[in-house]
Design a protein around this motif. Sequence first.
Motif, PDB file in Angstrom:
ATOM      1  N   ALA A  25       0.827  -1.206   0.000  1.00 21.92           N
ATOM      2  CA  ALA A  25       0.000   0.000   0.000  1.00 21.92           C
ATOM      3  C   ALA A  25       0.860   1.255   0.000  1.00 21.92           C
ATOM      4  CB  ALA A  25      -0.927  -0.011   1.214  1.00 21.92           C
ATOM      5  N   LYS A  26       1.976   1.222   0.727  1.00 22.22           N
ATOM      6  CA  LYS A  26       2.877   2.377   0.754  1.00 22.22           C
ATOM      7  C   LYS A  26       3.486   2.659  -0.615  1.00 22.22           C
ATOM      8  CE  LYS A  26       4.105   1.968   5.648  1.00 22.22           C
ATOM      9  NZ  LYS A  26       5.178   1.639   6.619  1.00 22.22           N
ATOM     10  N   ASP A  27       3.534   1.630  -1.466  1.00 22.15           N
ATOM     11  CA  ASP A  27       4.043   1.813  -2.820  1.00 22.15           C
ATOM     12  C   ASP A  27       2.963   2.324  -3.771  1.00 22.15           C
ATOM     13  OD1 ASP A  27       6.580   1.046  -2.157  1.00 22.15           O
ATOM     14  OD2 ASP A  27       6.360  -1.025  -2.829  1.00 22.15           O
TER      15      ASP A  27
ATOM     16  N   THR B 133      12.254  -9.626   3.048  1.00 21.33           N
ATOM     17  CA  THR B 133      12.613 -10.213   1.755  1.00 21.33           C
ATOM     18  C   THR B 133      11.366 -10.455   0.916  1.00 21.33           C
ATOM     19  OG1 THR B 133      14.584 -11.282   2.666  1.00 21.33           O
ATOM     20  CG2 THR B 133      13.675 -12.218   0.648  1.00 21.33           C
ATOM     21  N   ILE B 134      10.313 -10.948   1.558  1.00 20.23           N
ATOM     22  CA  ILE B 134       9.044 -11.168   0.854  1.00 20.23           C
ATOM     23  C   ILE B 134       8.455  -9.844   0.390  1.00 20.23           C
ATOM     24  CG2 ILE B 134       6.677 -12.004   1.105  1.00 20.23           C
ATOM     25  CD1 ILE B 134       7.771 -14.006   3.190  1.00 20.23           C
ATOM     26  N   PHE B 135       8.443  -8.863   1.269  1.00 16.19           N
ATOM     27  CA  PHE B 135       7.801  -7.584   0.956  1.00 16.19           C
ATOM     28  C   PHE B 135       8.510  -6.877  -0.205  1.00 16.19           C
ATOM     29  CE2 PHE B 135       6.596  -7.196   5.751  1.00 16.19           C
ATOM     30  CZ  PHE B 135       5.789  -8.314   5.620  1.00 16.19           C
ATOM     31  N   THR B 136       9.811  -6.739  -0.099  1.00 17.91           N
ATOM     32  CA  THR B 136      10.548  -6.018  -1.149  1.00 17.91           C
ATOM     33  C   THR B 136      10.587  -6.820  -2.440  1.00 17.91           C
ATOM     34  OG1 THR B 136      12.666  -6.893  -0.334  1.00 17.91           O
ATOM     35  CG2 THR B 136      11.949  -4.760   0.518  1.00 17.91           C
ATOM     36  N   GLY B 137      10.763  -8.124  -2.324  1.00 18.22           N
ATOM     37  CA  GLY B 137      10.799  -8.952  -3.521  1.00 18.22           C
ATOM     38  C   GLY B 137       9.485  -8.955  -4.269  1.00 18.22           C
ATOM     39  N   SER B 138       8.383  -9.025  -3.532  1.00 13.83           N
ATOM     40  CA  SER B 138       7.075  -9.023  -4.195  1.00 13.83           C
ATOM     41  C   SER B 138       6.758  -7.657  -4.796  1.00 13.83           C
ATOM     42  CB  SER B 138       5.978  -9.448  -3.218  1.00 13.83           C
ATOM     43  OG  SER B 138       5.875  -8.564  -2.123  1.00 13.83           O
ATOM     44  N   ALA B 139       7.171  -6.580  -4.127  1.00 11.70           N
ATOM     45  CA  ALA B 139       6.947  -5.244  -4.682  1.00 11.70           C
ATOM     46  C   ALA B 139       7.686  -5.079  -6.009  1.00 11.70           C
ATOM     47  CB  ALA B 139       7.395  -4.181  -3.687  1.00 11.70           C
ATOM     48  N   GLU B 140       8.918  -5.548  -6.064  1.00  9.97           N
ATOM     49  CA  GLU B 140       9.676  -5.487  -7.314  1.00  9.97           C
ATOM     50  C   GLU B 140       9.025  -6.351  -8.390  1.00  9.97           C
ATOM     51  OE1 GLU B 140      13.501  -6.775  -6.072  1.00  9.97           O
ATOM     52  OE2 GLU B 140      13.973  -4.892  -5.017  1.00  9.97           O
ATOM     53  N   PHE B 141       8.510  -7.510  -7.992  1.00  9.76           N
ATOM     54  CA  PHE B 141       7.830  -8.414  -8.917  1.00  9.76           C
ATOM     55  C   PHE B 141       6.574  -7.765  -9.486  1.00  9.76           C
ATOM     56  CE2 PHE B 141       4.566 -11.728  -9.517  1.00  9.76           C
ATOM     57  CZ  PHE B 141       5.199 -12.578 -10.434  1.00  9.76           C
TER      58      PHE B 141
END
Length: 253
Positions: A41-43, A235-243
């Motif tokens: 949501a922050k993204d 790792t999950i949060f940043t990786g999924s955001a990039e995905f």
Amino acid sequence: MPVVPGAEPFSHDGDRDVAVLLVHGLSGSPHSMRPWGEHLAKDGYTVRVPRLPGHGTTWQEANVTQWADWYSHVEREFRDLRRSHRAVVVGGLSMGGALALRLAEDHGPDVAGVVLVNPAAKLEHVLLPAVPLLHRVIPSFPGITDDIKKPGQTEVGYDRLPLRALASLLRAQKDLVRDLPEVFQPLLVFRSAVDHVVPASSTALILSRVSSTDVTEVVLHDSYHVATLDNDAETIFTGSAEFVERVTAGDAT
């Protein structure tokens, strides 16, 4: 029936034309997905973390729900998001991952990508073959919640595993696995090296049967089953955001 504090659904309307639907697991609650949803949501993404029918209240209520109830609920959420957004990515933890895969199987190109955390396409336990009969005479087993390495964390789940609900999941897994070749969307899978709930063979089965060519598996070495609340959560949060950014960028106008 009153919802247990902390188990409420999470909803955020973002300012981007991309949405993410995140689904929790059997006997768990939206609490396990909320930090992940808040990160996305922050993204700027629209995020929905629904509370599955029968969850977040009592295990007895969960025992009068089944796969069809859970799936119809998340499918309605997905259809609503798809009508109002250019792209929708779906994700899930444990049984939530199985529900996300079912959405991908059924909705094809309307699903822009799939993110899974310790997905439950299969389970392994000596008593599982007996569950179709046991659930008729025994309502529950001791719970399997809070398999978390990080101290002080809870997923706000049930302390009993509802067997009728579990039997429904086991039946649905057969069709889910049969139809995995229908999954062709980009796929990001996070798997805990130590998971006391879902075996590593579940992820291996998924990866061996999907038709996706854009596939990434990330092994989490410092988390147990509920990795979204564990030491590797970032790792999950940043990786999924990039995905999400990557798999939805090509459709931008």
